[in-house]
Design an enzyme around this catalytic site. Structure first.
Site, short mmCIF file in Angstrom:
data_model
loop_
_atom_site.label_atom_id
_atom_site.label_comp_id
_atom_site.label_asym_id
_atom_site.label_seq_id
_atom_site.Cartn_x
_atom_site.Cartn_y
_atom_site.Cartn_z
N LYS A 202 -2.01 -2.15 6.93
CA LYS A 202 -2.73 -3.41 6.87
C LYS A 202 -1.92 -4.49 6.19
O LYS A 202 -1.07 -4.21 5.37
CB LYS A 202 -4.03 -3.21 6.12
CG LYS A 202 -5.02 -2.32 6.80
CD LYS A 202 -5.48 -2.84 8.16
CE LYS A 202 -5.67 -4.34 8.21
NZ LYS A 202 -6.48 -4.85 7.13
N GLY B 71 18.01 -6.54 0.52
CA GLY B 71 18.12 -7.85 -0.13
C GLY B 71 16.83 -8.63 -0.24
O GLY B 71 16.73 -9.57 -1.01
N TYR C 81 0.63 -0.24 15.18
CA TYR C 81 -0.17 -0.20 13.97
C TYR C 81 0.46 0.72 12.95
O TYR C 81 0.73 1.87 13.21
CB TYR C 81 -1.60 0.28 14.26
CG TYR C 81 -2.43 0.30 13.00
CD1 TYR C 81 -2.94 -0.88 12.49
CD2 TYR C 81 -2.63 1.47 12.29
CE1 TYR C 81 -3.66 -0.89 11.31
CE2 TYR C 81 -3.35 1.48 11.10
CZ TYR C 81 -3.87 0.28 10.62
OH TYR C 81 -4.57 0.29 9.45
N ASP D 44 0.88 -1.17 0.00
CA ASP D 44 0.00 0.00 0.00
C ASP D 44 0.91 1.22 0.00
O ASP D 44 1.56 1.52 1.00
CB ASP D 44 -0.88 -0.03 1.26
CG ASP D 44 -1.81 1.17 1.35
OD1 ASP D 44 -1.57 2.16 0.64
OD2 ASP D 44 -2.75 1.12 2.16
N GLN E 143 2.83 4.36 3.12
CA GLN E 143 2.53 3.84 4.47
C GLN E 143 3.13 2.46 4.79
O GLN E 143 3.49 2.20 5.92
CB GLN E 143 1.03 3.81 4.74
CG GLN E 143 0.24 2.77 3.98
CD GLN E 143 -1.15 2.51 4.61
OE1 GLN E 143 -1.87 3.44 4.94
NE2 GLN E 143 -1.49 1.24 4.78
N ASP F 155 -15.09 1.72 4.75
CA ASP F 155 -13.82 1.29 4.15
C ASP F 155 -13.88 -0.16 3.66
O ASP F 155 -12.90 -0.92 3.80
CB ASP F 155 -12.65 1.46 5.14
CG ASP F 155 -12.24 2.91 5.32
OD1 ASP F 155 -12.82 3.79 4.64
OD2 ASP F 155 -11.34 3.17 6.14
#
Ligand code: F6R
Ligand code: MG
Ligand code: MG
Length: 373
Positions: free
Chosen positions: A233, A105, A230, A13, A96, A288
């Site tokens: 996701k 690597g 957090y 993301d 993000q 969402d």
């Protein structure tokens, strides 16, 4: 010797349009350009760029094997460039999932999700790549069980003698970072015992038991565990091989004729019904979500994705089909039922696995007011 080919799906993301809902076209075009250069240079043989909601997905076929630094670097550099473009467009959450600034690597542990499979090409090798948004690696436990172990779902387990020996599942304990292999049908109850808790145990690979033919690989990273807090996701991707002594394409898709519940909706803190969609509906909107999954079918052919005369890969958008209308309707119905419950479990995840929480602050605020009961 049959040709060895590696199929890599690497996703990240890197930022999204208008919230966490979709990867916009300029980012897809730019990524396509980067992978085209990678293909021209001979590093990869073929590729396909798509998105699952706000996750940019790079499907690459090559002959370099799994965990190859040059392949991972191509994906990493593409994500870096895409993130820069996302910053310049002021997209939301730009960069993000890119947790580290310097490539070392292998993209594992750096934020992006990876599923890879090196195969010996069969005479014809049909494959499906799945990618889901607003959920996590454990979301594939239920369909992988249905596809490779449930004789009421996959007819071939009963009536195709080449599957008679069953399948082996590699199960990862994402908390203690250890893994175990269980063979079905013999160890089916133990398997369900573990993978019925998808927040802790995720199926990472599947092999045909009689000859150890690799059949499935899924991404299993937990970003929150990598970063310790957090940060985004773990929206997962997986590769599944089909036909000729393996589950048929239709047997791979049948578990998605109904919606089922996955963790990771809104703020990574809610259960939600998974909705199978075609690429045109691969966007997360209501609360969402609801969590969505796309499935693309292709043929592995001489180290490449079989393509048309112009060299464009032949891709089947498998959930873009009325056969999944019922699952989509169920997903909307289940979603409204869960949302009616607001922040009461089981609509919300249990407090130990929520990715956003204010509980510590609430407890801190009330600490002087709690009395012995
Ligand atoms: C992101 C996701 C979203 C966000 C939510 C809040 O993949 O799952 O549900 O968690 O939109 O996002 P922020 O905190 O960035 O406003
Ligand atoms: Mg996002
Ligand atoms: Mg996502």
């Amino acid at each position: 010797m049959p040709q060895k080919t590696t199929i890599s799906i690497i996703k990240c993301d890197i930022g999204s349009l208008a919230g966490h809902h979709i990867v916009p076209k300029p980012i897809l075009d730019m990524s396509e350009e980067r992978l085209r250069e990678g293909q021209k240079s001979g590093l990869i043989n073929s590729h396909y760029v798509f998105h699952a909601g706000d996750d940019l997905e790079l499907l690459m076929l090559h002959n370099k094997g799994e965990d190859n630094p040059a392949i991972h670097e191509l994906a990493w550099d593409t994500f870096q460039d895409a993130a820069k473009k996302a910053v310049s467009l002021k997209l939301y959450g730009a960069g993000q999932d890119l947790l580290k600034t310097a490539f070392s690597g292998n993209v594992r542990g750096m934020g992006p999700g990876v599923a890879e499979m090196e195969i010996e090409e069969r005479g014809s090798d049909p494959m499906v790549v799945f990618a889901a948004d607003k959920t996590s690696g454990g979301a594939f436990n239920y369909p992988l069980f249905k596809i490779f172990a449930d004789p009421t779902s996959t007819a071939g387990l009963v009536i195709d003698s080449s599957m008679a020996g069953g399948f082996k599942f590699e199960v990862l304990d994402v908390i203690e970072n250890k893994k175990v292999i269980l063979k079905c049908p013999g160890e089916m109850y133990e398997l369900i015992g573990l993978i019925g808790s998808p927040e802790r145990y995720t199926v990472s690979r599947v092999w045909r038991a009689r000859d150890d033919l690799i059949c499935a690989a899924s991404s299993t990273a937990r970003l929150s565990l990598i970063a310790g807090k957090y940060v985004g996701k773990d929206d997962p991707a997986m590769l599944v091989r089909a036909q000729h002594g393996l589950p048929a394409l239709g047997e791979i898709l049948v578990p998605f004729m109904h919606s089922y519940f996955v963790e990771g909706w809104m703020r990574g803190s809610h259960w939600g019904p998974l909705m199978p969609v075609g690429l045109k509906d691969s966007k997360c909107t209501a609360f969402d979500g609801p969590p969505r999954i796309v499935a693309l079918g292709f043929q592995v052919a001489d180290g490449k994705i079989a393509s048309d005369d112009n060299g464009d890969p032949l891709i089947g958008d498998l959930f873009d089909d009325p056969a999944f209308d019922l699952a989509r309707r169920e997903a909307v119905e289940y979603a409204t039922a869960l949302r009616r419950m607001g922040e009461f479990e089981p609509a919300r995840l249990s407090m130990h696995v929520m990715e956003y929480t204010t509980l510590p602050q609430i407890l801190e605020k009330l600490k002087g007011r709690f009395e012995k009961a």
